[in-house]
Scaffold this active site. Structure first.
Site, PDB file in Angstrom:
ATOM      1  N   LYS A   1      11.717  75.415 -22.371  1.00 50.41           N
ATOM      2  CA  LYS A   1      12.834  76.366 -22.270  1.00 50.41           C
ATOM      3  C   LYS A   1      12.677  77.522 -23.267  1.00 50.41           C
ATOM      4  O   LYS A   1      12.998  78.660 -22.949  1.00 50.41           O
ATOM      5  CB  LYS A   1      14.173  75.647 -22.432  1.00 50.41           C
ATOM      6  CG  LYS A   1      14.719  75.533 -23.827  1.00 50.41           C
ATOM      7  CD  LYS A   1      16.135  75.017 -23.851  1.00 50.41           C
ATOM      8  CE  LYS A   1      16.529  74.537 -25.235  1.00 50.41           C
ATOM      9  NZ  LYS A   1      16.541  75.539 -26.283  1.00 50.41           N
TER      10      LYS A   1
ATOM     11  N   CYS B   1      12.429  71.534 -25.686  1.00 49.03           N
ATOM     12  CA  CYS B   1      12.285  72.789 -26.444  1.00 49.03           C
ATOM     13  C   CYS B   1      11.200  73.725 -25.911  1.00 49.03           C
ATOM     14  O   CYS B   1      11.494  74.837 -25.492  1.00 49.03           O
ATOM     15  CB  CYS B   1      12.034  72.476 -27.914  1.00 49.03           C
ATOM     16  SG  CYS B   1      13.497  71.794 -28.706  1.00 49.03           S
TER      17      CYS B   1
ATOM     18  N   LYS C   1      12.143  81.096 -34.928  1.00 44.00           N
ATOM     19  CA  LYS C   1      12.198  79.845 -34.153  1.00 44.00           C
ATOM     20  C   LYS C   1      11.447  79.992 -32.821  1.00 44.00           C
ATOM     21  O   LYS C   1      10.609  79.170 -32.460  1.00 44.00           O
ATOM     22  CB  LYS C   1      13.672  79.470 -33.910  1.00 44.00           C
ATOM     23  CG  LYS C   1      13.880  78.277 -33.015  1.00 44.00           C
ATOM     24  CD  LYS C   1      13.290  77.011 -33.600  1.00 44.00           C
ATOM     25  CE  LYS C   1      13.247  75.913 -32.569  1.00 44.00           C
ATOM     26  NZ  LYS C   1      12.581  74.711 -33.028  1.00 44.00           N
TER      27      LYS C   1
ATOM     28  N   LEU D   1      12.967  70.325 -36.447  1.00 44.96           N
ATOM     29  CA  LEU D   1      12.628  68.891 -36.398  1.00 44.96           C
ATOM     30  C   LEU D   1      11.902  68.530 -35.106  1.00 44.96           C
ATOM     31  O   LEU D   1      12.045  69.208 -34.085  1.00 44.96           O
ATOM     32  CB  LEU D   1      13.886  68.034 -36.543  1.00 44.96           C
ATOM     33  CG  LEU D   1      14.993  68.113 -35.489  1.00 44.96           C
ATOM     34  CD1 LEU D   1      14.643  67.384 -34.208  1.00 44.96           C
ATOM     35  CD2 LEU D   1      16.264  67.518 -36.063  1.00 44.96           C
ATOM     36  N   ARG D   2      11.108  67.484 -35.198  1.00 43.47           N
ATOM     37  CA  ARG D   2      10.429  66.949 -34.008  1.00 43.47           C
ATOM     38  C   ARG D   2      11.103  65.649 -33.629  1.00 43.47           C
ATOM     39  O   ARG D   2      11.278  64.771 -34.484  1.00 43.47           O
ATOM     40  CB  ARG D   2       8.943  66.670 -34.323  1.00 43.47           C
ATOM     41  CG  ARG D   2       8.143  67.901 -34.686  1.00 43.47           C
ATOM     42  CD  ARG D   2       6.876  67.535 -35.401  1.00 43.47           C
ATOM     43  NE  ARG D   2       7.158  66.782 -36.635  1.00 43.47           N
ATOM     44  CZ  ARG D   2       6.244  66.229 -37.406  1.00 43.47           C
ATOM     45  NH1 ARG D   2       4.969  66.311 -37.082  1.00 43.47           N
ATOM     46  NH2 ARG D   2       6.583  65.577 -38.491  1.00 43.47           N
TER      47      ARG D   2
ATOM     48  N   ASP E   1      31.959  66.114 -30.682  1.00 39.32           N
ATOM     49  CA  ASP E   1      31.276  66.364 -29.410  1.00 39.32           C
ATOM     50  C   ASP E   1      32.309  66.365 -28.296  1.00 39.32           C
ATOM     51  O   ASP E   1      33.321  65.660 -28.373  1.00 39.32           O
ATOM     52  CB  ASP E   1      30.207  65.278 -29.135  1.00 39.32           C
ATOM     53  CG  ASP E   1      29.114  65.773 -28.201  1.00 39.32           C
ATOM     54  OD1 ASP E   1      27.982  66.012 -28.660  1.00 39.32           O
ATOM     55  OD2 ASP E   1      29.404  65.952 -26.993  1.00 39.32           O
TER      56      ASP E   1
ATOM     57  N   VAL F   1      19.730  67.134 -32.365  1.00 41.42           N
ATOM     58  CA  VAL F   1      19.780  67.951 -33.581  1.00 41.42           C
ATOM     59  C   VAL F   1      21.066  67.692 -34.376  1.00 41.42           C
ATOM     60  O   VAL F   1      21.017  67.458 -35.583  1.00 41.42           O
ATOM     61  CB  VAL F   1      19.649  69.454 -33.217  1.00 41.42           C
ATOM     62  CG1 VAL F   1      19.979  70.338 -34.409  1.00 41.42           C
ATOM     63  CG2 VAL F   1      18.240  69.741 -32.733  1.00 41.42           C
TER      64      VAL F   1
ATOM     65  N   THR G   1      18.993  76.737 -30.994  1.00 39.97           N
ATOM     66  CA  THR G   1      18.029  77.817 -30.775  1.00 39.97           C
ATOM     67  C   THR G   1      18.677  78.860 -29.874  1.00 39.97           C
ATOM     68  O   THR G   1      18.999  78.569 -28.722  1.00 39.97           O
ATOM     69  CB  THR G   1      16.759  77.250 -30.101  1.00 39.97           C
ATOM     70  OG1 THR G   1      16.253  76.196 -30.933  1.00 39.97           O
ATOM     71  CG2 THR G   1      15.705  78.317 -29.907  1.00 39.97           C
TER      72      THR G   1
ATOM     73  N   ARG H   1      13.592  64.992 -20.859  1.00 35.53           N
ATOM     74  CA  ARG H   1      13.787  66.352 -20.353  1.00 35.53           C
ATOM     75  C   ARG H   1      12.426  67.052 -20.224  1.00 35.53           C
ATOM     76  O   ARG H   1      11.631  67.065 -21.145  1.00 35.53           O
ATOM     77  CB  ARG H   1      14.704  67.146 -21.298  1.00 35.53           C
ATOM     78  CG  ARG H   1      16.148  66.674 -21.232  1.00 35.53           C
ATOM     79  CD  ARG H   1      17.037  67.430 -22.190  1.00 35.53           C
ATOM     80  NE  ARG H   1      16.909  66.971 -23.562  1.00 35.53           N
ATOM     81  CZ  ARG H   1      17.679  67.396 -24.566  1.00 35.53           C
ATOM     82  NH1 ARG H   1      18.622  68.287 -24.353  1.00 35.53           N
ATOM     83  NH2 ARG H   1      17.515  66.923 -25.787  1.00 35.53           N
TER      84      ARG H   1
HETATM   85  N1  LIG Z   1      15.812  68.430 -29.519  1.00 35.53           N
HETATM   86  C1  LIG Z   1      14.992  69.030 -30.378  1.00 35.53           C
HETATM   87  O1  LIG Z   1      13.926  68.519 -30.706  1.00 35.53           O
HETATM   88  C2  LIG Z   1      15.370  70.375 -30.968  1.00 35.53           C
HETATM   89  C3  LIG Z   1      14.638  70.843 -32.074  1.00 35.53           C
HETATM   90  C4  LIG Z   1      14.994  72.076 -32.621  1.00 35.53           C
HETATM   91  C5  LIG Z   1      16.025  72.817 -32.066  1.00 35.53           C
HETATM   92  N2  LIG Z   1      16.693  72.338 -30.978  1.00 35.53           N
HETATM   93  C6  LIG Z   1      17.807  73.150 -30.446  1.00 35.53           C
HETATM   94  O2  LIG Z   1      19.026  72.569 -30.918  1.00 35.53           O
HETATM   95  C7  LIG Z   1      20.035  72.686 -29.915  1.00 35.53           C
HETATM   96  C8  LIG Z   1      20.570  71.318 -29.548  1.00 35.53           C
HETATM   97  O3  LIG Z   1      19.502  70.565 -28.987  1.00 35.53           O
HETATM   98  P1  LIG Z   1      19.629  68.994 -28.704  1.00 35.53           P
HETATM   99  O4  LIG Z   1      18.311  68.542 -28.231  1.00 35.53           O
HETATM  100  O5  LIG Z   1      20.272  68.357 -29.866  1.00 35.53           O
HETATM  101  O6  LIG Z   1      20.662  69.034 -27.465  1.00 35.53           O
HETATM  102  P2  LIG Z   1      21.423  67.819 -26.810  1.00 35.53           P
HETATM  103  O7  LIG Z   1      21.600  68.160 -25.387  1.00 35.53           O
HETATM  104  O8  LIG Z   1      20.770  66.528 -27.177  1.00 35.53           O
HETATM  105  O9  LIG Z   1      22.842  67.830 -27.546  1.00 35.53           O
HETATM  106  C9  LIG Z   1      23.773  68.845 -27.399  1.00 35.53           C
HETATM  107  C10 LIG Z   1      25.160  68.232 -27.597  1.00 35.53           C
HETATM  108  O10 LIG Z   1      26.121  69.265 -27.660  1.00 35.53           O
HETATM  109  C11 LIG Z   1      27.315  68.786 -27.054  1.00 35.53           C
HETATM  110  N3  LIG Z   1      28.209  69.908 -26.741  1.00 35.53           N
HETATM  111  C12 LIG Z   1      28.173  70.772 -25.695  1.00 35.53           C
HETATM  112  N4  LIG Z   1      29.181  71.653 -25.801  1.00 35.53           N
HETATM  113  C13 LIG Z   1      29.849  71.350 -26.947  1.00 35.53           C
HETATM  114  C14 LIG Z   1      30.969  71.930 -27.611  1.00 35.53           C
HETATM  115  N5  LIG Z   1      31.595  72.995 -27.127  1.00 35.53           N
HETATM  116  N6  LIG Z   1      31.364  71.363 -28.760  1.00 35.53           N
HETATM  117  C15 LIG Z   1      30.741  70.280 -29.272  1.00 35.53           C
HETATM  118  N7  LIG Z   1      29.685  69.697 -28.689  1.00 35.53           N
HETATM  119  C16 LIG Z   1      29.235  70.243 -27.532  1.00 35.53           C
HETATM  120  C17 LIG Z   1      26.796  68.045 -25.842  1.00 35.53           C
HETATM  121  O11 LIG Z   1      27.776  67.185 -25.312  1.00 35.53           O
HETATM  122  C18 LIG Z   1      25.587  67.310 -26.443  1.00 35.53           C
HETATM  123  O12 LIG Z   1      25.938  66.044 -26.950  1.00 35.53           O
HETATM  124  C19 LIG Z   1      19.389  73.447 -28.759  1.00 35.53           C
HETATM  125  O13 LIG Z   1      19.627  74.805 -28.908  1.00 35.53           O
HETATM  126  C20 LIG Z   1      17.914  73.159 -28.941  1.00 35.53           C
HETATM  127  O14 LIG Z   1      17.102  74.148 -28.379  1.00 35.53           O
HETATM  128  C21 LIG Z   1      16.396  71.130 -30.432  1.00 35.53           C
END
Ligand SMILES: NC(=O)c1ccc[n+]([C@@H]2O[C@H](COP(=O)([O-])OP(=O)(O)OC[C@H]3O[C@@H](n4cnc5c(N)ncnc54)[C@H](O)[C@@H]3O)[C@@H](O)[C@H]2O)c1
Length: 443
Positions: A265, A262, A206, A153-154, A30, A11, A121, A329
C-alpha cells in the site's frame, strides 16, 4: 502525562504497551468493541511475539488500560498517538477516513491542551490538514499541537524494534517546538538516535524508506530470475553483492515478493503522492509490477513441473505474509491460493498461527490442515510460501516420504539444493537451478 492511543492494531497496541512498559500511564481506544473486550480480559487480538505477556504485566501494574469509550480515552489525555489504519483505496491512494474520524473524536472529547502524535503512515500534507481540522473543531479555549512520528516497526519483532529501533523521526512545524521537546523526552530513555525535522519531511521519510526496501526486494528478485536463465546461483550472487558496504547484506533474499499491510500500500500511495505533483515515479511503478509478477511465479513453475493442476492436491505451507505474525494482508499465499483454485487444484493449507485470519480472506474451498504432514500427505506438489522456523526445520526427506509426487516449490529458498538432491525430491526454488528427483546431477 496521560497518554491515549487511537487504534489497537499492530502499531497502536505495541505503542501503547511499550509506552506503559516505559512507565507511562496509557489508555488505548478502538472503535472495534470486540477488540477492546478481548484486551480488557488481557487477551491480545493479534499475534505478536511477547506482546500479550507485556500487556498483562502492564495492566496488572495499573499503567495500561483499554476502553471503547472515547470520552474516557481522550478527556484527560495530554498526548494522543494516532495509530489507526490508512488502507489503500481503489486508485492506490491512502484512505484517510479513519484518521479524520479519530481527529473529530479527539476534538469532541478533549478537556485539556493536547499534542497529537501521528504514527499512522499518512501522505505528505496530512499532518498539516490534521492541524487545520483540529483548529476548526476543538474547544476554542484549548491548544493543540501536531507532531509526525512515523513508525518503522516490523511485525514479528515489533517489541524488539520499539526498544532497539534504528531511529526515531519527529517532525513538526516551528510553532510546535514545545510539543517536539515533550515527545522527544518520552523517547529519550530508549537511547535511540532521534532526528527532528519538518512535518512534510517526516511524512516523506516513512514512504521513502518503504519504497527503498521494496525496491531492494524487487531488484534482487529480478536478478534471481536472470540467474535462473544464465546458470548463476542467487545465494552466491546476493552474498557477493551484500559484501559491498554501500549495499549491505539485508533485504537481498530472493523469493516470491513482498506482501503485508505496508509495502504494497505504501509503494502505491507514494506513486499517487508523486502523481499529485505531476511527477511520474517510474522506478517505483516498475518495483510494484515486478512484485506482482513475482507473486505468481510459483504457480507458473508448478504447471511446468506438475503439468495440468486440475484435480491435483496442492499443499500450501505458510499463509502469513512473513513469519512470526498472523497478518495475511496482501500475502503472496492469497494470490497463490486464488490462482491454484482457478486452475482447478485442491488446496490444503497449513500455518502455525495465521489460519483464523486466513479463513476470513481466503477462498472458501481452501482446506486447512493442523500439521505440515497432514497438509503434504498424498499431495502432488507442495508450495512453501512463508519461511516459518517450523517449516524450515522439516527435512525434505519428510516431503519425499508423505507426498504422492515429491515436488516442492520453495518460494523462500528455505533449503539448499544439496539437501534436495540427497532427499530425492524435485525442488524448485528462486534464482537457482531446479533439482529434479531421480535425475543424477553433477555439480
Ligand atoms: N503494521 C505494520 O507493520 C506497520 C508498521 C509501520 C506503520 N504502520 C502504519 O500504522 C498504521 C496502523 O497500522 P496497523 O497495521 O496497526 O493497522 P491495523 O488495521 O492493525 O489497526 C488499525 C486499528 O485502528 C482502529 N480504528 C479505526 N478507526 C478508528 C478510530 N476512529 N478510532 C480508534 N481506532 C480506530 C481499527 O479498528 C484497528 O483496530 C497504518 O497507517 C500503517 O500503515 C503499520
Amino acid at each position: 502525562m496521560n497518554i491515549a492511543v487511537a487504534g489497537t492494531g499492530y502499531v497502536g497496541l505495541v505503542t501503547g504497551t511499550c509506552l506503559a512498559e516505559m512507565g507511562q500511564t496509557v489508555v488505548c481506544f478502538d472503535v472495534q468493541k470486540e477488540k477492546i473486550a478481548a484486551l480488557q480480559q488481557r487477551r491480545s487480538p493479534i499475534y505478536e511475539p511477547g506482546l500479550e505477556q507485556l500487556i498483562q504485566k502492564n495492566m496488572s501494574a495499573g499503567r495500561l488500560s483499554f476502553t471503547a469509550d472515547e470520552k474516557k480515552a481522550y478527556g484527560e489525555a495530554d498526548i494522543v498517538f494516532l495509530a489507526v489504519g490508512t488502507p489503500e483505496q481503489e486508485d492506490g491512494s491512502a484512505n484517510l477516513t479513519y484518521i479524520e474520524e479519530a481527529v473529530r473524536s479527539i476534538a469532541r472529547n478533549m478537556e485539556k491542551d493536547v499534542i497529537i502524535v501521528t504514527k499512522s503512515t499518512v501522505p505528505v500534507g496530512t499532518n498539516e490538514r490534521i492541524r487545520q481540522m483540529m483548529e476548526r473543531l476543538k474547544p476554542p479555549f484549548l491548544r493543540i499541537s501536531v507532531v509526525s512520528n512515523p513508525e518503522f516497526l516490523r511485525e514479528g519483532s515489533a517489541i524488539h524494534d520499539w526498544f532497539y529501533g534504528d531511529r526515531i523521526v519527529i517532525g513538526a512545524s516551528k510553532e510546535d517546538e514545545e510539543a517536539v521537546a515533550v515527545v522527544a523526552k518520552l523517547y529519550e530513555p530508549l537511547g535511540i538516535p532521534m532526528m527532528k525535522t519538518d512535518l512534510a519531511s517526516a511524512e516523506m521519510i516513512k514512504y521513502a524508506s518503504n519504497a527503498f526496501l521494496a525496491t531492494k526486494i524487487s531488484f534482487i528478485n529480478e536478478i534471481a530470475n536472470i540467474c535462473e536463465k544464465v546458470g548463476a546461483t542467487i545465494d552466491d550472487v546476493a552474498y557477493g553483492i551484500g559484501l559491498d558496504k554501500r549495499i549491505g547484506p539485508q533485504f537481498l533474499q530472493a523469493g516470491i515478493g513482498y506482501g503485508g499491510s505496508c509495502f504494497p500500500k505504501d509503494t502505491k500511495a507514494l506513486v499517487q503522492i508523486a502523481g499529485n505533483v505531476q511527477h511520474r515515479f517510474e522506478l517505483l511503478e516498475a518495483v510494484i509490477q515486478v512484485n506482482n509478477k513475482q507473486q505468481s511465479m510459483l504457480v507458473e513453475k508448478a504447471k511446468q513441473y506438475v503439468g495440468c493442476l486440475r484435480g491435483k492436491k496442492i499443499a500450501l505451507l505458510g499463509l502469513a505474509f512473513k513469519p512470526n505474525t498472523d497478518d495475511v494482508r496482501e500475502a503472496a499465499s492469497l494470490v497463490i491460493a486464488n490462482q491454484l483454485i482457478g486452475e482447478g487444484a485442491t488446496v490444503v493449507a497449513y500455518d502455525p498461527i495465521a489460519v483464523d485470519n486466513a479463513k476470513k480472506h481466503f477462498p472458501p474451498s481452501v482446506q486447512y490442515a493442523d500439521a505440515i504432514i497432514e497438509a503434504i500427505r498424498g499431495a502432488d506438489a507442495a508450495f512453501i510460501v512463508t519461511e516459518w522456523d517450523e517449516i524450515k526445520r522439516t527435512p525434505l526427506s519428510v516431503f519425499r516420504e508423505h507426498m504422492r509426487t515429491p515436488i516442492v516449490l520453495d518460494g523462500r529458498n528455505c533449503y539448499s539444493p544439496e539437501e534436495a538432491r540427497r532427499s530425492h525430491v524435485t525442488y524448485i526454488s528462486i534464482g537457482r537451478a531446479p533439482v529434479l528427483a531421480g535425475v543424477y546431477q553433477t555439480e
